[in-house]
Motif scaffolding. Structure first.
Motif, PDB file in Angstrom:
ATOM      1  N   GLN A  57     -30.414 -31.497 -25.307  1.00  0.00           N
ATOM      2  CA  GLN A  57     -31.452 -31.184 -24.325  1.00  0.00           C
ATOM      3  C   GLN A  57     -32.839 -31.339 -24.933  1.00  0.00           C
ATOM      4  N   ILE A  58     -33.018 -30.872 -26.156  1.00  0.00           N
ATOM      5  CA  ILE A  58     -34.320 -30.969 -26.826  1.00  0.00           C
ATOM      6  C   ILE A  58     -34.696 -32.434 -27.039  1.00  0.00           C
ATOM      7  N   ALA A  59     -33.713 -33.261 -27.410  1.00  0.00           N
ATOM      8  CA  ALA A  59     -33.978 -34.671 -27.708  1.00  0.00           C
ATOM      9  C   ALA A  59     -33.941 -35.554 -26.457  1.00  0.00           C
ATOM     10  N   ASN A  60     -33.637 -34.968 -25.295  1.00  0.00           N
ATOM     11  CA  ASN A  60     -33.533 -35.723 -24.027  1.00  0.00           C
ATOM     12  C   ASN A  60     -32.520 -36.864 -24.109  1.00  0.00           C
ATOM     13  N   VAL A  61     -31.354 -36.594 -24.691  1.00  0.00           N
ATOM     14  CA  VAL A  61     -30.295 -37.603 -24.784  1.00  0.00           C
ATOM     15  C   VAL A  61     -28.969 -37.042 -24.263  1.00  0.00           C
ATOM     16  N   GLU A  62     -29.032 -36.162 -23.253  1.00  0.00           N
ATOM     17  CA  GLU A  62     -27.805 -35.569 -22.717  1.00  0.00           C
ATOM     18  C   GLU A  62     -26.906 -36.644 -22.131  1.00  0.00           C
ATOM     19  N   ILE A 112     -24.786 -31.492 -35.423  1.00  0.00           N
ATOM     20  CA  ILE A 112     -25.167 -32.425 -34.354  1.00  0.00           C
ATOM     21  C   ILE A 112     -26.639 -32.808 -34.511  1.00  0.00           C
ATOM     22  N   SER A 113     -27.483 -31.827 -34.775  1.00  0.00           N
ATOM     23  CA  SER A 113     -28.916 -32.088 -34.922  1.00  0.00           C
ATOM     24  C   SER A 113     -29.178 -33.044 -36.083  1.00  0.00           C
ATOM     25  N   LYS A 114     -28.533 -32.785 -37.223  1.00  0.00           N
ATOM     26  CA  LYS A 114     -28.731 -33.650 -38.384  1.00  0.00           C
ATOM     27  C   LYS A 114     -28.188 -35.053 -38.130  1.00  0.00           C
ATOM     28  N   ALA A 115     -27.024 -35.140 -37.495  1.00  0.00           N
ATOM     29  CA  ALA A 115     -26.430 -36.450 -37.225  1.00  0.00           C
ATOM     30  C   ALA A 115     -27.265 -37.246 -36.223  1.00  0.00           C
ATOM     31  N   LEU A 116     -27.827 -36.568 -35.214  1.00  0.00           N
ATOM     32  CA  LEU A 116     -28.684 -37.255 -34.235  1.00  0.00           C
ATOM     33  C   LEU A 116     -29.913 -37.842 -34.908  1.00  0.00           C
ATOM     34  N   GLN A 117     -30.553 -37.096 -35.790  1.00  0.00           N
ATOM     35  CA  GLN A 117     -31.757 -37.612 -36.428  1.00  0.00           C
ATOM     36  C   GLN A 117     -31.423 -38.689 -37.456  1.00  0.00           C
ATOM     37  N   ARG A 173     -36.288 -37.051 -34.766  1.00  0.00           N
ATOM     38  CA  ARG A 173     -36.501 -36.032 -35.796  1.00  0.00           C
ATOM     39  C   ARG A 173     -37.608 -35.041 -35.428  1.00  0.00           C
ATOM     40  N   GLY A 174     -38.711 -35.519 -34.897  1.00  0.00           N
ATOM     41  CA  GLY A 174     -39.844 -34.650 -34.582  1.00  0.00           C
ATOM     42  C   GLY A 174     -39.472 -33.529 -33.629  1.00  0.00           C
ATOM     43  N   ALA A 175     -38.804 -33.887 -32.532  1.00  0.00           N
ATOM     44  CA  ALA A 175     -38.429 -32.886 -31.530  1.00  0.00           C
ATOM     45  C   ALA A 175     -37.422 -31.891 -32.104  1.00  0.00           C
ATOM     46  N   GLY A 203     -36.608 -26.364 -34.671  1.00  0.00           N
ATOM     47  CA  GLY A 203     -35.992 -25.615 -35.774  1.00  0.00           C
ATOM     48  C   GLY A 203     -34.511 -25.880 -35.943  1.00  0.00           C
ATOM     49  N   PHE A 204     -34.004 -26.969 -35.378  1.00  0.00           N
ATOM     50  CA  PHE A 204     -32.568 -27.241 -35.433  1.00  0.00           C
ATOM     51  C   PHE A 204     -32.134 -27.929 -36.727  1.00  0.00           C
TER      52      PHE A 204
END
Length: 161
Positions: free
Chosen positions: A84-89, A114-119, A126-128, A133-134
């Motif tokens: 949701q934070i990265a807008n990639v749902e 998930i957060s680390k793998a997405l970035q 990464r910025g979002a 704080g993820f």
């Protein structure tokens, strides 16, 4: 050596002689031969190994669907926050294996992974994720029990007689 008589002369001299700042190369996405990105997430005693790849939004944890493994809606919501934070749902499939800890710690570990793998997959996210704080590992863990104490800090009941 040139004569510097004012601040403007000093500024001109500094700008003219300073070495150009080194160019920071943009981060490159890291993907394996199957088009996946891998990251490890941790929370309390739980450790999650997470693979992220483009897909329809299917999340599998330890071979089970997210609804079967994390039955509580709060835990499912925690896992969906990075998307949701990265807008990639609904754009990435997730396969995760989790060991250790309880359900809430495992949910936090999968969220971190998930957060680390997405970035890693898409460095522009990464910025979002960092602002939310993820990408920071929550280092709070249970304090160890000390000798002469009932628990970590609690003393035994005092008896006057």
């Amino acid at each position: 050596m040139s004569d510097i008589k004012s601040l403007d002369d000093l500024k001109a001299a500094v700008v003219g002689t300073s070495a150009a700042a080194p160019e920071v190369a943009p981060r490159e996405p890291v993907r394996d031969s199957l088009g996946r990105s891998y990251a490890t997430g941790k929370r309390k005693d739980a450790v999650a190994r997470v693979w992220v790849k483009p897909g329809k939004g299917k999340v599998t944890v330890n071979g089970k669907d997210i609804n079967a493994y994390f039955a509580r809606p709060v835990l499912q919501m925690i896992l969906k926050q990075p998307f949701q934070i990265a807008n990639v749902e609904g754009q990435f499939d997730v396969v995760a294996t989790v060991k250790g800890g309880g359900l809430s710690g495992q949910a936090g570990a999968v969220k971190h992974g998930i957060s680390k793998a997405l970035q890693i997959y898409e460095p522009s996210l990464r910025g979002a994720l960092k602002a939310a704080g993820f990408l920071t590992r929550d280092s709070r863990v249970v304090e160890r029990k000390k000798y002469g104490k009932a628990k970590a800090r609690r003393s035994f009941q005092f008896s006057k007689r």
